[in-house]
Design a protein around this motif. Structure first.
Motif, PDB file in Angstrom:
ATOM      1  N   ARG A 111       5.450  40.932  -8.520  1.00 19.58           N
ATOM      2  CA  ARG A 111       6.289  42.118  -8.319  1.00 19.58           C
ATOM      3  C   ARG A 111       7.035  42.505  -9.579  1.00 19.58           C
ATOM      4  NH1 ARG A 111       8.286  39.542  -3.276  1.00 19.58           N
ATOM      5  NH2 ARG A 111       6.545  39.833  -1.849  1.00 19.58           N
ATOM      6  N   ASP A 118       2.339  42.567  -3.986  1.00 23.77           N
ATOM      7  CA  ASP A 118       3.204  43.720  -4.207  1.00 23.77           C
ATOM      8  C   ASP A 118       3.477  44.518  -2.936  1.00 23.77           C
ATOM      9  OD1 ASP A 118       2.887  42.809  -6.762  1.00 23.77           O
ATOM     10  OD2 ASP A 118       1.527  44.417  -7.383  1.00 23.77           O
ATOM     11  N   PHE A 119       2.501  44.639  -2.100  1.00 25.55           N
ATOM     12  CA  PHE A 119       2.649  45.410  -0.864  1.00 25.55           C
ATOM     13  C   PHE A 119       2.722  44.493   0.356  1.00 25.55           C
ATOM     14  CE2 PHE A 119       1.742  49.971  -1.982  1.00 25.55           C
ATOM     15  CZ  PHE A 119       1.817  49.786  -3.346  1.00 25.55           C
ATOM     16  N   GLY A 145      13.088  54.368 -10.219  1.00 25.36           N
ATOM     17  CA  GLY A 145      13.511  53.715  -8.989  1.00 25.36           C
ATOM     18  C   GLY A 145      14.813  54.298  -8.485  1.00 25.36           C
ATOM     19  N   ARG A 183       3.884  56.366  -7.047  1.00 23.46           N
ATOM     20  CA  ARG A 183       4.818  55.395  -7.626  1.00 23.46           C
ATOM     21  C   ARG A 183       6.078  55.270  -6.790  1.00 23.46           C
ATOM     22  NH1 ARG A 183       3.937  58.123 -12.870  1.00 23.46           N
ATOM     23  NH2 ARG A 183       1.915  57.330 -13.550  1.00 23.46           N
ATOM     24  N   PHE A 232       6.224  55.566  -3.677  1.00 23.39           N
ATOM     25  CA  PHE A 232       5.818  54.732  -2.551  1.00 23.39           C
ATOM     26  C   PHE A 232       5.730  53.261  -2.954  1.00 23.39           C
ATOM     27  CE2 PHE A 232       2.651  52.971   0.393  1.00 23.39           C
ATOM     28  CZ  PHE A 232       3.186  53.376   1.598  1.00 23.39           C
ATOM     29  N   ALA A 233       5.094  53.015  -4.082  1.00 25.99           N
ATOM     30  CA  ALA A 233       4.954  51.643  -4.563  1.00 25.99           C
ATOM     31  C   ALA A 233       6.322  51.009  -4.769  1.00 25.99           C
ATOM     32  CB  ALA A 233       4.169  51.627  -5.867  1.00 25.99           C
ATOM     33  N   ASN A 234       7.206  51.781  -5.330  1.00 27.55           N
ATOM     34  CA  ASN A 234       8.558  51.317  -5.536  1.00 27.55           C
ATOM     35  C   ASN A 234       9.209  50.859  -4.251  1.00 27.55           C
ATOM     36  OD1 ASN A 234      10.759  51.082  -7.414  1.00 27.55           O
ATOM     37  ND2 ASN A 234       9.796  52.818  -8.427  1.00 27.55           N
ATOM     38  N   MET A 236       7.753  49.938  -1.550  1.00 31.56           N
ATOM     39  CA  MET A 236       7.063  48.745  -1.070  1.00 31.56           C
ATOM     40  C   MET A 236       7.555  47.497  -1.777  1.00 31.56           C
ATOM     41  SD  MET A 236       5.037  49.132   1.353  1.00 31.56           S
ATOM     42  CE  MET A 236       5.468  50.621   2.207  1.00 31.56           C
ATOM     43  N   LEU A 237       7.673  47.608  -3.088  1.00 29.70           N
ATOM     44  CA  LEU A 237       8.108  46.453  -3.874  1.00 29.70           C
ATOM     45  C   LEU A 237       9.478  45.961  -3.419  1.00 29.70           C
ATOM     46  CD1 LEU A 237       7.116  47.228  -7.562  1.00 29.70           C
ATOM     47  CD2 LEU A 237       6.254  45.426  -6.080  1.00 29.70           C
ATOM     48  N   ARG A 238      10.314  46.884  -3.006  1.00 29.73           N
ATOM     49  CA  ARG A 238      11.660  46.514  -2.559  1.00 29.73           C
ATOM     50  C   ARG A 238      11.654  46.008  -1.118  1.00 29.73           C
ATOM     51  NH1 ARG A 238      12.658  48.852  -7.241  1.00 29.73           N
ATOM     52  NH2 ARG A 238      11.853  46.855  -7.855  1.00 29.73           N
ATOM     53  N   GLY A 239      10.488  45.992  -0.512  1.00 27.97           N
ATOM     54  CA  GLY A 239      10.434  45.551   0.878  1.00 27.97           C
ATOM     55  C   GLY A 239      10.533  46.707   1.855  1.00 27.97           C
ATOM     56  N   ALA A 240      10.314  47.912   1.366  1.00 27.53           N
ATOM     57  CA  ALA A 240      10.287  49.114   2.205  1.00 27.53           C
ATOM     58  C   ALA A 240      11.520  49.291   3.087  1.00 27.53           C
ATOM     59  CB  ALA A 240       9.038  49.121   3.080  1.00 27.53           C
ATOM     60  N   ASP A 266      -0.333  53.852 -10.000  1.00 26.14           N
ATOM     61  CA  ASP A 266       0.781  52.934 -10.206  1.00 26.14           C
ATOM     62  C   ASP A 266       0.688  52.168 -11.513  1.00 26.14           C
ATOM     63  OD1 ASP A 266       1.338  53.876  -7.715  1.00 26.14           O
ATOM     64  OD2 ASP A 266       0.754  52.049  -6.657  1.00 26.14           O
ATOM     65  N   VAL A 291       5.003  43.531   2.413  1.00 25.90           N
ATOM     66  CA  VAL A 291       5.610  44.057   3.649  1.00 25.90           C
ATOM     67  C   VAL A 291       4.624  44.892   4.430  1.00 25.90           C
ATOM     68  CG1 VAL A 291       8.020  44.549   4.132  1.00 25.90           C
ATOM     69  CG2 VAL A 291       7.024  45.276   1.940  1.00 25.90           C
ATOM     70  N   LEU A 335       5.169  50.148 -13.242  1.00 30.97           N
ATOM     71  CA  LEU A 335       5.615  51.401 -12.648  1.00 30.97           C
ATOM     72  C   LEU A 335       6.522  52.174 -13.595  1.00 30.97           C
ATOM     73  CD1 LEU A 335       6.419  50.600  -8.910  1.00 30.97           C
ATOM     74  CD2 LEU A 335       4.633  52.068  -9.826  1.00 30.97           C
ATOM     75  N   ARG A 336       7.311  51.441 -14.355  1.00 32.38           N
ATOM     76  CA  ARG A 336       8.235  52.096 -15.289  1.00 32.38           C
ATOM     77  C   ARG A 336       7.531  52.536 -16.551  1.00 32.38           C
ATOM     78  NH1 ARG A 336      11.586  50.165 -11.576  1.00 32.38           N
ATOM     79  NH2 ARG A 336      10.701  51.951 -10.542  1.00 32.38           N
ATOM     80  N   SER A 375      12.829  40.636  -9.534  1.00 29.77           N
ATOM     81  CA  SER A 375      11.612  40.975  -8.804  1.00 29.77           C
ATOM     82  C   SER A 375      11.929  41.700  -7.508  1.00 29.77           C
ATOM     83  CB  SER A 375      10.794  39.724  -8.514  1.00 29.77           C
ATOM     84  OG  SER A 375      11.465  38.893  -7.586  1.00 29.77           O
ATOM     85  N   ALA A 376      13.109  41.473  -6.982  1.00 28.51           N
ATOM     86  CA  ALA A 376      13.465  42.109  -5.719  1.00 28.51           C
ATOM     87  C   ALA A 376      14.120  43.471  -5.907  1.00 28.51           C
ATOM     88  CB  ALA A 376      14.395  41.200  -4.917  1.00 28.51           C
TER      89      ALA A 376
END
Lengths: 241, 241
Positions: A139, A201-202, B61, B139, B141-143, B145-149, B201, A204, A146-147, A58-59
């Motif tokens: 997430r 998901d967003f 990603g 997408r 951008f969403a990506n 975000m998902l990673r914690g930006a 997304d 942050v 997304l994929r 998820s990370a």
DNA sequence: CTAACATTTTTCCAACTGGTCAAAAATCTT
DNA sequence: AAGATTTTTGACCAGTTGGAAAAATGTTAG
């Protein structure tokens, strides 16, 4: 139409690797390989691994995660982990199918015979609670979407679609009865998904924008209040008085 | 408060690699390395690469994408690509900073001196159009975000926050004036982001659920109509008459 | 206790990936 | 056209990663 149950992936766990020399005879005898029941340790370890994998996947996403990382979080060595899940993909597959089942539960609970506003409000609440309590699952799901949902596109097209079709029908009925405004039931469901999952998901972004003051734990309560208002009345101001 | 401009990453392109033996003398002389202007080819090739990278990154990603893949899409060899962007990360960085600028433009356009409903409606439209016309950017951008930006957290915390604070203030004013319902301006903005980006997304899901019939091009128009209704009136049925 | 089986560890490997480097090819300058 | 510079290529490399093999260590039923 009865709410169709989602199909879940077969066991197919450590089994593969467990086919040792010892079983060679039996296997050669082409007997249908009786699926020996899982031992206590197997069940425990698999759960630990799945939990660790959820954390890592998820990370970082599927390709961004390494077996080593998962093994580390799970507190075991890489080959040891591979003993339980011979393929990295297998871990992911398991996670995804479990995910879909729990993910759709909230929508399934929306009852046609309840009060429309109560039902919709509860649905939104449940979804928001899931975003709050299971952000990793959210997430993971978002990642897959997304994929292009390569691993679950079938379930999406069949089971999810069937469920949404069913509930859209319920919403349409409510609209016909004049109990809620006439609008597109599918996009209504989409907007509930979108607005609630956004908080997982967003996360942050939400925290950063709200800042230290309001980004704390209260944000989910604020969100719940806001969404309730949005879905009930939109932005039209109350006629004063 | 004037809408703050986002800071954009420095040039820092091929330059690094361009420091060839020829420049050795000058460099040794510790002159401040005059940043020779980009050639036509450099500009073109960089654009091609960034376009290709957007395609690949948004689909797989950052870690899921390889330089080889990007190079292939860009129609050049890996070393050649690396000649223009010596680091994979550099490509991503460029993409991200360009992204943020265009991504926030729609919100910046929301004018305090316009009619509240018109402004909000236009904002939603613009956002929805971006989801339709630039799904890859969404997408990407969403990506992030998902990673914690990780790469843009600073800009999120500073520039994005400042912009949202400013616009939240505008919304609050409108509420004070009784022009729109009193509610949480931050969550209002979140819900606009969420509902519109959802169509980029979670595109696969949207298409799959809508099915062959309604999943076609018309879905964005339907979404626009639905969202307009949602944000205007919510689900409260019109008092009949 | 011991054989049979389950689990874990150690060592290893082949494929992939980001990146280097020198030399060749193309382009630009004068 | 010659020389200088920029661009492209091919060969190569070191680190990472998914995974196989097998030996070593537990565990448990008889």
């Amino acid at each position: 139409m009865a709410p169709r149950k989602l199909k879940v992936a077969e066991p197919s766990q450590a089994q593969a690797k467990r086919q040792h020399k010892a079983d060679a005879k039996a296997a050669a005898a082409s007997s249908p390989a009786k699926p020996r029941p899982l031992t206590r340790i197997q069940r425990e370890k698999q759960d630990i691994i799945l939990e660790a994998a959820l954390e890592v996947f998820s990370a970082h996403g599927f390709r961004g995660s390494t077996i080593d990382q998962i093994a580390e979080v799970a507190g075991m060595s890489k080959p040891n982990l591979l003993y339980y899940f011979p393929k990295k993909e297998e871990i992911h597959r398991r996670l995804m199918s479990e995910l879909l089942v729990t993910w759709l539960a909230p929508l399934q609970e929306m009852r046609a015979d309840g009060d429309p506003f109560v039902e919709i409000r509860s649905y939104i609440r449940r979804k928001l609670e899931m975003a709050r309590d299971f952000p990793r699952q959210s997430r993971l799901f978002a990642n897959e979407m997304l994929r292009g949902a390569p691993h679950i596109i079938d379930m999406i097209e069949v089971d999810l679609k069937a469920l949404v079709d069913e509930k859209a029908q319920v919403l349409l009925t409510w609209m016909d009865e004049g109990k809620i405004a006439r609008t597109d039931p599918y996009h209504l469901i989409f907007s509930i998904w979108a607005t609630t999952q956004h908080y997982a998901d967003f996360d942050v972004q939400v925290r950063a924008v709200l800042g230290k003051g309001r980004g704390g734990e209260g944000r989910f309560e604020d969100a719940a209040r806001y969404l309730e208002q949005l879905f009930l009345h939109g932005l039209t101001p109350k006629p004063k008085g």
